[in-house]
Enzyme design. Structure first.
Site, PDB file in Angstrom:
ATOM      1  N   LYS A  45       0.150 -26.253  35.847  1.00  0.00           N
ATOM      2  CA  LYS A  45       1.237 -27.209  35.688  1.00  0.00           C
ATOM      3  C   LYS A  45       1.762 -27.220  34.250  1.00  0.00           C
ATOM      4  CE  LYS A  45       0.260 -30.821  37.986  1.00  0.00           C
ATOM      5  NZ  LYS A  45      -0.653 -31.982  38.134  1.00  0.00           N
ATOM      6  N   ARG A  50      -1.947 -36.344  33.447  1.00  0.00           N
ATOM      7  CA  ARG A  50      -2.313 -35.641  34.680  1.00  0.00           C
ATOM      8  C   ARG A  50      -3.296 -34.519  34.396  1.00  0.00           C
ATOM      9  NH1 ARG A  50       2.466 -36.550  38.365  1.00  0.00           N
ATOM     10  NH2 ARG A  50       4.064 -37.329  36.966  1.00  0.00           N
ATOM     11  N   GLY A  99      -4.907 -33.237  44.728  1.00  0.00           N
ATOM     12  CA  GLY A  99      -5.544 -34.490  45.120  1.00  0.00           C
ATOM     13  C   GLY A  99      -6.993 -34.628  44.721  1.00  0.00           C
ATOM     14  N   MET A 119      -8.318 -34.495  41.516  1.00  0.00           N
ATOM     15  CA  MET A 119      -8.611 -35.148  40.242  1.00  0.00           C
ATOM     16  C   MET A 119      -7.668 -36.331  40.017  1.00  0.00           C
ATOM     17  SD  MET A 119      -9.639 -31.938  37.856  1.00  0.00           S
ATOM     18  CE  MET A 119      -8.300 -30.901  38.360  1.00  0.00           C
ATOM     19  N   ARG A 177      11.035 -24.600  41.150  1.00  0.00           N
ATOM     20  CA  ARG A 177      10.138 -23.658  41.840  1.00  0.00           C
ATOM     21  C   ARG A 177      10.981 -22.889  42.838  1.00  0.00           C
ATOM     22  NH1 ARG A 177       6.911 -28.392  45.191  1.00  0.00           N
ATOM     23  NH2 ARG A 177       8.787 -29.441  45.896  1.00  0.00           N
ATOM     24  N   HIS A 186      -6.024 -18.275  76.864  1.00  0.00           N
ATOM     25  CA  HIS A 186      -5.396 -17.293  77.749  1.00  0.00           C
ATOM     26  C   HIS A 186      -3.880 -17.489  77.795  1.00  0.00           C
ATOM     27  CE1 HIS A 186      -3.971 -15.807  81.693  1.00  0.00           C
ATOM     28  NE2 HIS A 186      -4.797 -14.801  81.422  1.00  0.00           N
ATOM     29  N   SER A 204     -10.703   2.608  67.764  1.00  0.00           N
ATOM     30  CA  SER A 204      -9.678   1.580  67.805  1.00  0.00           C
ATOM     31  C   SER A 204     -10.407   0.238  67.663  1.00  0.00           C
ATOM     32  CB  SER A 204      -8.921   1.667  69.129  1.00  0.00           C
ATOM     33  OG  SER A 204      -7.896   0.712  69.146  1.00  0.00           O
ATOM     34  N   CYS A 263      -6.323  -2.608  67.763  1.00  0.00           N
ATOM     35  CA  CYS A 263      -5.800  -2.839  69.084  1.00  0.00           C
ATOM     36  C   CYS A 263      -6.017  -4.307  69.369  1.00  0.00           C
ATOM     37  CB  CYS A 263      -6.612  -1.968  70.038  1.00  0.00           C
ATOM     38  SG  CYS A 263      -6.372  -2.339  71.753  1.00  0.00           S
ATOM     39  N   TYR A 307      -2.916   3.398  62.296  1.00  0.00           N
ATOM     40  CA  TYR A 307      -1.891   2.674  63.054  1.00  0.00           C
ATOM     41  C   TYR A 307      -2.380   1.273  63.402  1.00  0.00           C
ATOM     42  CZ  TYR A 307      -4.766   3.512  67.145  1.00  0.00           C
ATOM     43  OH  TYR A 307      -5.811   3.530  68.032  1.00  0.00           O
TER      44      TYR A 307
END
Lengths: 806, 806
Positions: free
Chosen positions: A27, A97, A106, A108, A352, A468, A697, A764, A784
């Site tokens: 920061k 800070r 969150g 410190m 940013r 599934h 594979s 695969c 691949y």
């Protein structure tokens, strides 16, 4: 302590090198960089991370020389901003800070509005012309400081607050009057004195050193220590402390606060875009109580055209627009900027890289390429492979009115509307009558496939991101919301937690990208693939090294028939007595089917199944070679191999079958026999397996299940919590667990190549279409990846990223 | 070819070095060694393994120089034994056998009685005075040779044999007359000529070179090649060929054949022990048609006292007894010897270390130590850890009459008799009434534990060697037969395949060491632990390095209550609402529970469970330290860890609980927190886990399941076949799979020690009581193994073997 330990920033200059995040924290370094670019950042100073260690070495106190340096820095800040610590006219308030070299959100402590006391109150009340606001800030400061810095139990002051509200007959803090708040400040300070046996500090320097010590202390609170352990961060890194002057956008009509983007974050249009509020704090913009105004014409909402910053404060707007251009040129990317105007003076609080939609990402990347801001490599990197998926599916119209009725998991992206049906058979029948349907099930199983094909989308009450339903739907490129636990299905109706009931035939809409279920038909926007998308993909393909991203390779099929009809059919095809097959199927009830008789184990105990499949593949290949004159090298892939000996046995009989078929057809054909690597044992003994296997594979889905000892289907009960608690940063079934499964893959590759130098390697399964996994496969040197056709563009882009980032 | 390639042995001398197994094959080297010791071994010669490669290089033919060498060697054999190849008076017959450096049983070809032809028949018939036997041998030789050497389809001659039996109206080969067999030899030779277009060879040299070539060829038959691949044997090793003169124990009453041990193999008594048959072939002794006679007084069966070899052929017996002493002195172990007496001349055909009962092994080892034949190290090595188990349990009286009714798996050793009951509850009730019961179940589950405790033994229809019933029974040291598939249980009765039914209350007997089930009460012999057993264990303990073999360490308990009563109880103890607990239990239905919410995952999603257990452990430890003044360092073992982060979270809250309890009791106590390594991921990332864990305990059961992807409970459908097909030499749940799981353990140890140099390492689970696994753990350098109390002596002996063999 002859070294410099406190670094001032302000007046377009900074005493330290913004690149040194280890010393200044992320920061602090950032604030220095913005200042150096020439932005008007509220001035402040950084106490280095080294001083954190020093604080502990010094017995938990700031050393005198350090306090001296801090005072010198405060003087520079005072001079820079024209306010003074403890001043009754123009009092300087600061924030204190933490800031480690990596973000630890969150973990410190932070103290705001430091410098408030009985003296500075006066000046502030005059400046704000708002007694209530100042006393409210003061009582909050006392609460925060007594808790964080003095270590007093926060419940004590909380009780006093509750008491006074009771006494005044009000319910909310905001209902207290300025007199009430003034009284509260006195009560608070008295209580602090009583409990802590010391006065609440009036002296701003005393407040400041106390707050700095508290931030250093918070580096070693339990939360922070656990967080560091979890993330492998070292204790000795320490935190820096950033002390920065506070500026206020709510000191009158010559004040304002806002957020803006250097380009339109939703379309990518090359025009500044943002909103602001006059006489307001930053949090007011977010809170939504007042409607923010547009900064310029391009930001106007046609349905509610409010006055722009450009029209109200033309000079300030011009300055802001100049900063936009400066920042884009500096960072070479679209910026998201927070600003505050205090008495006609513009301060930049933060900049940013801006978040953007997929569409905007593509357009901005192409525009910046055309503007010669970036080259094609950077352009490709600017589009996140994860985002591409959104470009390929319809999305709900954000502006349409809609009633959200339940929330599940975003299992497969896209949006779909249809009438509810509850069985796969109904889905098929209704669809054959031309109706659009949504298939709603507890969970799906292979028997539901035809119904899933027929439906517009799938909604399940159970199952996770990799159930599934989710996996199959993604494979089909079909919208799916899974694990929607608010759904209680009984027969052909479902009830929500709130009691509302939906019946067969009712219309609902699914948003598979967010996991939301809506009532009725919600308008959708069709996917729009612009020419810019094509440009990005063309550039991406230039850099891909992973060869020919493949469609999913099916391994030899794993099945045993269950229904009587199926059994008879299979028995006939295999020339095996029905009784034998039935008895076999019956004997196969398993407690843990995932670890049971499947894959190549069927090929060992029941070779006829595999022989039949091998014959079918080779017969087909022979047909294509003979009749279609195609040039084919079939690859026979044996699943679930754990030991070389399994492969020897199966390869032996497969080769015999293959040679027989080839001889019968009199064709000249090459073929390869290889294996899936999907058990840890196969990876561990890959050198031995490669003696027999001509290719590997990686079946990373099963490999993940066995390496982690986690069943994909059952993980729903704990894996989400694991991800939430940061045990896994991301679901290992979504993205390859590189530390565990990945390590095993590395081992297998090394060992496999030691035996068979040019062994063909690929993966695969679903991971093959997931960007981080694709990049990892590239790094491993695989030949691949395979994925479902709907994820090919995602995989292509990720493969290009892999090269460009490598 | 100036080198020597054919090595003669005979006349108490051998041309080669018996140590060179690579050159002569195991069998050939053995024959050489016996000859050199001075035993009268039937003479013969070895063609080296190098000639196997030479045969292939030479285009699949013996080279002329090699044939010359073979002929020279035949001449030496002829001279040595006083018989001649092709002679009509004293014909030499030989066997031709393969012999690789390692045993490959049944993989390659053998030809016996080579040298038989029309001329030598005459001499043999005269010698045997038994025309039928000689023609039967001849027709068998023609069948074997035409098949193995000439490559003729064996069915063809088999059909002719069937035809002639039909024609003569007989069913068995043995019913054919000498005239029939003579006719058959003519028919066979005519058919060979017709089919193979060449005469059946009459010339013994031609027969011999053909047979040698056939043995070399058989090195590369499919069976042998697959076997080599499966076992990692190299093709280039080649096979040697052993050609040895045949001797006959069936040429008259001055002939005999027998087998003997140098000490009693069932008691260990130091007296020669064996049996023989006059005028018989070796196979007659085994066949059991004639009752063999004892070789000496010590071998006489009191219930059937037949004349001894010592009384019939005193000179030969004396020679044999001398050989026994010679062999024991040479091999320093009890020998098992095959001998043949041909016309008053003693030939030794084979000697090898004799198999013996556990009891005999202990006694022989101690006796030989006392005789100064061996030292205490060798004595310890002479008792196989596997055998010790038999010394600890009752065994069935071998001599008792018994009716075997079914066969299952030998799941837990020992023998037990009792009345049949079919539920755990009945087992408890009947046992409480003083009845002895056998619990018969489809399979057992944790609910059956109390019934299992109450029963004498357990019999299950399903489940393998490592099913719940088997594992628990072994843990209790209780007899168990599992997977007895002939049992069909309905209600309180079971039916066998043969239809016979047994009801509740019927008495049966189990033999857990063989897996046999008997009807009624079979007499048992109680385990007898002699003083000699104590001596062996004392010697063993001298050499053990694996520290203090432990009783099974229980990891933090994995449970969720199922019954309403249990849920209420647990909810109360945990101070959690019943509804919450119920909902949680309901949500836990799993498809693959092995890979589901268990182990430390419960500790993450439901920390109260673990906190409660940790408190209980530490409370107990504090009590013992305070009130019993014991010196205790409790070790908290977290199961199923896959990722360091899991351990961090659980360790963090556990330490808080522990410190709170310690503080409450005001005791001074050290404790350790460690983890089980039972997932591949834990092993792979052991370096990271060791940052947090103070010890590792390998849970090799789960580690085997996940590494191999095989569920122990479901493996019954394929794992036995895997072991039978030699894919796994031994069930990996019985003995650690060293190549796969073991490799992972090595990795974990290396990585664990890299992070925490002195990390304490052990294994926890059934493998800890299995000898090969114990030896492996020693080799890995573990600090301890854990096993059930009933296997501690087994583990101790194995641990000593590990040191002594290493």
């Amino acid at each position: 302590m002859s070294k410099k330990n406190v670094y001032f920033f302000g007046n377009k200059t900074a005493e330290g090198d913004p690149k040194d995040k280890n010393l200044f924290g992320g920061k602090g370094a950032n604030l220095m960089e913005m200042t150096k670019i020439g932005l008007n950042v509220p001035p402040g100073f950084i106490i280095t991370t080294e001083m954190c260690n020093d604080y502990y070495k010094n017995g938990g106190k700031l050393s005198d020389p350090l306090i001296k340096e801090i005072k010198d820095a405060v003087a520079k800040v005072e001079k820079s901003i024209g306010k003074k610590f403890g001043d009754s006219e123009k009092p300087l308030l600061v924030s204190v800070r933490s800031g480690a070299r990596v973000s630890m959100p969150g973990m410190m402590d932070t103290v705001l509005n430091l410098g408030l006391n009985e003296t500075t109150l006066v000046g502030l009340i005059k400046a704000y012309n708002n007694e209530r606001f100042v006393y409210d800030s003061y009582r909050r400061f006392i609460q925060m400081y007594s808790d964080v810095v003095m270590g007093m139990d926060s419940d004590i002051l909380e009780h006093i607050l509750t008491d006074i509200k009771k006494r005044k007959g009000v319910k909310l803090d905001t209902e207290l009057s300025d007199t009430d708040l003034k009284e509260l400040c006195i009560l608070f300070k008295n209580e602090v004195k009583k409990v802590m046996k010391q006065d609440f500090p009036e002296n701003p320097y005393e407040q400041l050193t106390g707050a700095i010590e508290a931030v250093f202390r918070s580096w070693n609170n339990d939360r922070a220590k656990t967080y560091r352990k979890m993330n492998g961060y070292l204790d000795e890194w320490g935190t820096a402390v950033t002390v920065q002057s506070m500026v206020f956008g709510n000191m009158g009509d010559d004040c304002a606060t806002g957020v803006a983007f250097t380009r339109n974050p939703s379309t990518g249009e090359h025009a500044h875009y943002g909103e602001f509020l006059v006489n307001a704090q930053g949090e007011d913009v977010v809170a939504g109580i007042r409607t923010p105004q547009p900064i310029n014409k391009a930001s106007i909402d046609p349905s509610n055209p409010l006055p722009t910053l450009e029209s109200i404060m033309p000079a300030i707007y011009k300055e802001l627009a100049g900063i936009f251009d400066l920042l884009e040129k500096h960072y070479k990317d679209m910026q998201d900027i927070e600003f505050t105007i205090e008495k006609n003076k513009l301060y930049i609080l933060q900049t940013r890289n801006g978040k953007r939609t997929a569409n905007a990402a593509v357009n901005i990347a192409c525009d910046m390429y055309d503007e010669k801001l970036i080259d094609d490599k950077i352009a490709v990197l600017r589009v996140e492979p994860e985002q591409v998926e959104h470009l390929l599916h319809p999305t709900l119209d954000l502006k349409a009115a809609k009633i959200s009725i339940a929330k599940g998991l975003p299992a497969s992206p896209g949006a779909a509307t249809g009438q509810i049906v509850f069985t796969a058979k109904d889905a098929e029948e209704w669809a054959s009558q031309g109706k659009k349907v949504i298939l709603v099930r507890h969970e799906t199983s292979p028997e539901d496939i035809k119904g899933m094909v027929a439906a517009q989308g799938i909604l399940t009450a159970l199952g996770g991101m990799t159930s599934h339903a989710a996996v199959v739907a993604r494979g089909m490129g079909k919208c799916c919301v899974s694990g929607c636990s608010a759904l209680h299905i009984t027969g052909k109706t479902f009830k929500l937690d709130n009691g509302k009931t939906y019946n067969e035939g009712d219309v609902i809409t699914l948003d598979g990208s967010t996991g939301t279920v809506y009532e009725g038909d919600v308008p959708k926007i069709k996917p729009q693939l612009s020419g810019n998308f094509g440009r990005i993909m063309t550039w991406a393909d230039k850099y891909i090294r992973l060869k020919t991203i493949r469609l999913l390779d099916p391994p030899l099929h794993e099945f045993l028939p269950h229904l009587d009809k199926e059994i008879q059919e299979v028995a006939k095809n295999m020339d095996v007595p029905v009784d034998v097959l039935k008895a076999k199927a019956k004997a196969l009830h398993e407690l843990n089917p995932m670890l049971g008789l499947r894959g190549c184990r069927l090929g060992i105990t029941f070779p006829e199944i595999y022989k039949m499949q091998v014959r079918a593949i080779i017969e087909a290949a022979c047909y294509l070679i003979k009749n279609e004159k195609m040039d084919i090298v079939p690859e026979i892939m044996i699943p679930l191999i754990g030991k070389r000996e399994e492969l020897i046995l199966i390869k032996d009989y497969s080769v015999k079958e293959i040679e027989r078929v080839i001889k019968k057809h009199g064709v000249n054909m090459k073929y390869l026999i290889g294996t899936m690597i999907e058990l840890p044992r196969a990876a561990i003994t890959a050198d031995k397996i490669a003696e027999v296997a001509e290719f590997f594979s990686f079946g990373t889905n099963d490999l993940t299940q066995t390496t982690l000892g986690v069943s994909r289907d059952d993980a729903g009960t704990f894996l989400p919590e694991y991800v939430e608690k940061n045990i896994y940063q991301v679901d290992p079934f979504v993205s390859i667990d590189q530390e565990g499964v990945g390590e095993l893959m590395k081992w297998a590759i090394e060992k496999g190549r030691a035996t068979r130098k040019n062994i063909k390697l690929g993966i695969c399964g679903e991971h093959g279409g997931e960007p981080r996994s694709v990049i990892f496969c590239h790094e491993l040197g695989l030949d691949y990846v395979s994925c479902s056709p709907y994820r090919v563009p995602v995989a292509r882009l990720a493969a290009a990223h892999a090269v460009l980032k490598g």
